[in-house]
Design a protein around this motif. Sequence first.
Motif, PDB file in Angstrom:
ATOM      1  N   SER A  27      36.352  20.271  37.221  1.00  0.00           N
ATOM      2  CA  SER A  27      35.028  20.131  36.586  1.00  0.00           C
ATOM      3  C   SER A  27      33.957  20.485  37.609  1.00  0.00           C
ATOM      4  N   GLU A  28      32.759  20.792  37.104  1.00  0.00           N
ATOM      5  CA  GLU A  28      31.642  21.182  37.981  1.00  0.00           C
ATOM      6  C   GLU A  28      30.563  20.107  38.087  1.00  0.00           C
ATOM      7  N   ASP A  29      30.567  19.145  37.185  1.00  0.00           N
ATOM      8  CA  ASP A  29      29.566  18.083  37.255  1.00  0.00           C
ATOM      9  C   ASP A  29      30.181  16.768  36.777  1.00  0.00           C
ATOM     10  N   PRO A  30      30.623  15.928  37.657  1.00  0.00           N
ATOM     11  CA  PRO A  30      30.641  16.128  39.108  1.00  0.00           C
ATOM     12  C   PRO A  30      31.707  17.131  39.513  1.00  0.00           C
ATOM     13  N   SER A  32      34.905  18.417  40.800  1.00  0.00           N
ATOM     14  CA  SER A  32      36.233  17.804  40.948  1.00  0.00           C
ATOM     15  C   SER A  32      37.263  18.916  41.012  1.00  0.00           C
ATOM     16  N   THR A  34      41.611  19.989  42.522  1.00  0.00           N
ATOM     17  CA  THR A  34      42.907  19.538  43.063  1.00  0.00           C
ATOM     18  C   THR A  34      43.412  20.555  44.080  1.00  0.00           C
ATOM     19  N   LYS A  53      43.655  14.965  44.231  1.00  0.00           N
ATOM     20  CA  LYS A  53      42.452  15.227  43.435  1.00  0.00           C
ATOM     21  C   LYS A  53      41.240  14.684  44.193  1.00  0.00           C
ATOM     22  N   THR A  55      36.905  14.375  44.317  1.00  0.00           N
ATOM     23  CA  THR A  55      35.667  14.425  43.526  1.00  0.00           C
ATOM     24  C   THR A  55      34.495  14.169  44.476  1.00  0.00           C
ATOM     25  N   TYR A  56      33.531  15.103  44.482  1.00  0.00           N
ATOM     26  CA  TYR A  56      32.353  14.927  45.344  1.00  0.00           C
ATOM     27  C   TYR A  56      31.451  13.831  44.769  1.00  0.00           C
ATOM     28  N   PRO A  65      34.266  11.514  49.883  1.00  0.00           N
ATOM     29  CA  PRO A  65      34.554  11.885  48.501  1.00  0.00           C
ATOM     30  C   PRO A  65      35.524  10.885  47.880  1.00  0.00           C
ATOM     31  N   TRP A  67      39.102  10.233  46.042  1.00  0.00           N
ATOM     32  CA  TRP A  67      40.397  10.928  46.055  1.00  0.00           C
ATOM     33  C   TRP A  67      41.458  10.079  45.351  1.00  0.00           C
ATOM     34  N   HIS A  70      47.156  12.987  42.321  1.00  0.00           N
ATOM     35  CA  HIS A  70      47.207  13.473  40.945  1.00  0.00           C
ATOM     36  C   HIS A  70      48.653  13.572  40.437  1.00  0.00           C
TER      37      HIS A  70
END
Length: 240
Positions: A27-30, A32, A34, A53, A55-56, A65, A67, A70
């Motif tokens: 995803s781009e927002d947020p 994310s 792998t 995985k 995610t910022y 971040p 984590w 996954h």
Amino acid sequence: MTDYGDEQRNELEAIESIYPDSFTVLSEDPVSFTITVTSEAGENDETVEVTLKFTYVEKYPDEPPLWEIHSQENLEDSDAQDVLQLLQQQAEENLGMVMIFTLVTAVQEKLNEIVDQIKTRQEEEKRRKEKELEEAEKKAFQGTVVTIENFLSWKANFERDMSELKKRKLKEEEQAGKNKLTGKQLFETDHNLDTSDIQFLEEAGNNVEVDESLFQDIDDLDLDEDDPDFDPLALGSDED
């Protein structure tokens, strides 16, 4: 003022170029994504693999971040926990700097260590089984050590078993004796027995074979059958 968005975009481009086959944006927002990390092959070509995985958060890299694991392959739960602890430690040490490459590299080294540990575990398990087998064979060869206590116990059990066997045999013999019929009971229960002999003689009467050669010289015998004092036995004594 730090431009977190710009730092994150630059790191993503670098990460994608470093791990082109194992990097996937979720995803781009947020933001994310792998990254799949695979250990080097062990002695028997065994490997362990984990997909991380990330995610910022808004203030990354000043804040670590998020984590999680996954997916995983050939990785025991205890080893997975070690990987998560390693990520936590590395993140704390690298706050303020983009750190994804550093985190993935640390996990890569950890997976290589785990492969070596798997080899050690397998060798230890093999030695343990060999030792158990050796002890079992040794015990089977030696048998049970005879002591006064276990001999007396065996003797008591043996005598008890023999006594039960003897009683059972006597009971069977008594039962067999009760079921045996006397001659009178046989004739009373089977009426064919009193006529069987007569029937046998009648059936054989017409089939009696006589050897006539035994009587060919009977006329040559001087038998005084009319003599009241005739004794057949005396004939044999005269010949002598």
